[in-house]
Enzyme design. Structure first.
Site, short mmCIF file in Angstrom:
data_model
loop_
_atom_site.label_atom_id
_atom_site.label_comp_id
_atom_site.label_asym_id
_atom_site.label_seq_id
_atom_site.Cartn_x
_atom_site.Cartn_y
_atom_site.Cartn_z
N ASN A 13 0.86 -1.18 0.00
CA ASN A 13 0.00 0.00 0.00
C ASN A 13 0.90 1.24 0.00
O ASN A 13 1.50 1.57 1.01
CB ASN A 13 -0.89 -0.05 1.26
CG ASN A 13 -1.73 1.20 1.44
OD1 ASN A 13 -1.82 2.03 0.54
ND2 ASN A 13 -2.36 1.33 2.60
N LYS A 15 0.06 4.29 -0.33
CA LYS A 15 -0.59 5.47 0.25
C LYS A 15 -0.38 6.69 -0.65
O LYS A 15 -0.29 6.52 -1.87
CB LYS A 15 -0.10 5.69 1.69
CG LYS A 15 -0.25 4.41 2.52
CD LYS A 15 -0.04 4.60 3.99
CE LYS A 15 -0.22 3.26 4.70
NZ LYS A 15 -0.03 3.33 6.13
N HIS A 95 -9.49 0.90 5.22
CA HIS A 95 -8.20 1.12 5.88
C HIS A 95 -8.38 2.07 7.05
O HIS A 95 -9.18 3.02 6.98
CB HIS A 95 -7.19 1.69 4.87
CG HIS A 95 -5.79 1.69 5.40
ND1 HIS A 95 -5.35 2.66 6.27
CD2 HIS A 95 -4.78 0.83 5.23
CE1 HIS A 95 -4.09 2.40 6.59
NE2 HIS A 95 -3.72 1.29 5.97
N GLU A 97 -6.69 4.45 8.14
CA GLU A 97 -6.47 5.88 7.86
C GLU A 97 -7.73 6.52 7.30
O GLU A 97 -8.05 7.67 7.59
CB GLU A 97 -5.28 6.06 6.91
CG GLU A 97 -3.96 5.87 7.63
CD GLU A 97 -2.82 5.44 6.73
OE1 GLU A 97 -2.93 5.56 5.51
OE2 GLU A 97 -1.82 4.93 7.28
N GLU A 167 -5.45 -5.62 10.77
CA GLU A 167 -4.42 -4.59 10.84
C GLU A 167 -4.70 -3.70 12.04
O GLU A 167 -5.40 -2.68 11.93
CB GLU A 167 -4.41 -3.79 9.54
CG GLU A 167 -3.31 -2.77 9.51
CD GLU A 167 -3.04 -2.24 8.11
OE1 GLU A 167 -2.04 -2.65 7.53
OE2 GLU A 167 -3.81 -1.40 7.64
N GLY A 176 2.71 6.07 14.27
CA GLY A 176 3.78 6.22 15.24
C GLY A 176 4.09 4.94 16.01
O GLY A 176 4.68 4.98 17.09
N SER A 216 3.33 -2.37 10.35
CA SER A 216 4.79 -2.41 10.56
C SER A 216 5.47 -3.67 10.03
O SER A 216 6.43 -4.15 10.63
CB SER A 216 5.12 -2.24 12.05
OG SER A 216 4.75 -0.96 12.49
P1 PGA Z 1 2.87 0.16 7.74
O1 PGA Z 1 1.42 0.44 7.15
O2 PGA Z 1 3.36 -1.14 7.14
O3 PGA Z 1 3.68 1.34 7.32
O4 PGA Z 1 2.71 0.04 9.22
C1 PGA Z 1 0.51 -0.59 6.92
C2 PGA Z 1 -0.75 -0.04 6.38
O5 PGA Z 1 -1.16 1.05 6.81
O6 PGA Z 1 -1.40 -0.68 5.52
#
Ligand code: PGA
Length: 262
Positions: A13, A15, A95, A97, A167, A176, A216
């Site tokens: 992803n 983003k 997601h 976000e 997730e 963070g 992560s």
């Molecule tokens: P990250 O993001 O691997 O940078 O933690 C995962 C995601 O938001 O899909």
């Protein structure tokens, strides 16, 4: 006797990152170094770069990071699932976000899942609790609410085309997270997602529904995640912008002799 498992999936992803030039360089770099594999490797660049990347790729599959719940019409700035289907096989939905910044509700996500399936896209739907929900011991409640909303009104055939990602928000690097993931820690949640799906559609569907982990993920913890047989792959954020690290994650999962091509 080998246990039937769903196909393995590694999804990147990107983003709201890269530029037109960098996006193309990144995907070409990934493709050049990708091992021969039955794993479905998916990349999800920003909308703008889908067509350029679509014309350049040979191995990886394309996904979008969102779609509208509407079919089309006067929805300024939106992109429909039907429009995406010209380039993509997949779309990330729900997601965290988007749940947090765009205030997407369970109901809206459910409508998007249906719109995607209708356009013949496979939704990659994310579920997961926040840190405070986890601390308040609300994890199971949140997962149940989110999964039930996603599967509400889906037929068995439709759920079989859906990919689920556990997730947890607390594990996402962009929020963070400094947590070093112990994959075994999330197995109860992964099992819970399966249990909810099985309660509605029967256990049999589980062998065809991939359940990924996200948050992560990097080449440093991929080995430990890959060892967990109940996790069928990963959704990678920041490390999917690093061709070397992303390919390494694929290589690690590719070592599994039971990689299925179903
Ligand atoms: P990250 O993001 O691997 O940078 O933690 C995962 C995601 O938001 O899909």
């Amino acid at each position: 006797m080998s246990i039937l498992r769903p196909r393995k999936i590694i999804c990147g992803n990107w983003k709201m990152n890269t530029s037109r030039k960098k996006a193309l360089e990144l995907v070409l770099n990934i493709e050049k170094n990708l091992p021969k594999t039955n794993i479905e490797v998916i990349i999800c660049p920003p909308f703008l770069y889908l067509e350029g990347i679509f014309n350049a790729i040979k191995k990886v599959k394309l996904g979008a990071q969102n779609c509208s719940a509407e079919k089309g019409g006067a929805f300024t700035g939106e992109v429909s699932a039907v429009q995406l289907a010209d380039f993509c096989k997949y779309v990330i939905l729900g997601h965290s976000e988007r749940r947090i910044y765009q205030k997407e509700t369970d109901e809206e996500i459910s409508r998007k899942v249906k719109a995607a399936l209708k356009a013949k896209l496979s939704p990659i739907v994310c579920i997961g609790e926040s840190k405070s929900e986890r601390n308040k011991k609300q994890t199971s409640k949140v997962i149940k609410r989110q999964v039930l909303a996603i599967i509400k009104g889906l037929s068995k055939n439709e759920v079989l085309k859906t990919i689920f990602v556990y997730e947890p928000v607390w594990a996402i690097s962009t929020f963070g997270s400094k947590e070093i993931l112990k994959p075994s820690l999330v197995i109860p949640e992964v099992r819970l997602v399966r249990k909810i799906i099985a309660a509605k559609f029967g256990k049999d569907v589980l062998k065809n529904i991939p359940l990924l982990y996200g948050g992560s993920v990097s080449s440093k913890n991929a080995k430990e995640i890959q060892k967990e047989k109940e996790i069928d792959g990963v959704l990678v954020g920041v490390k999917s912008l690093d061709a070397k690290d992303f390919v390494k994650i694929v290589e690690i999962f590719n070592k599994d002799k039971n990689v299925s091509n179903r």
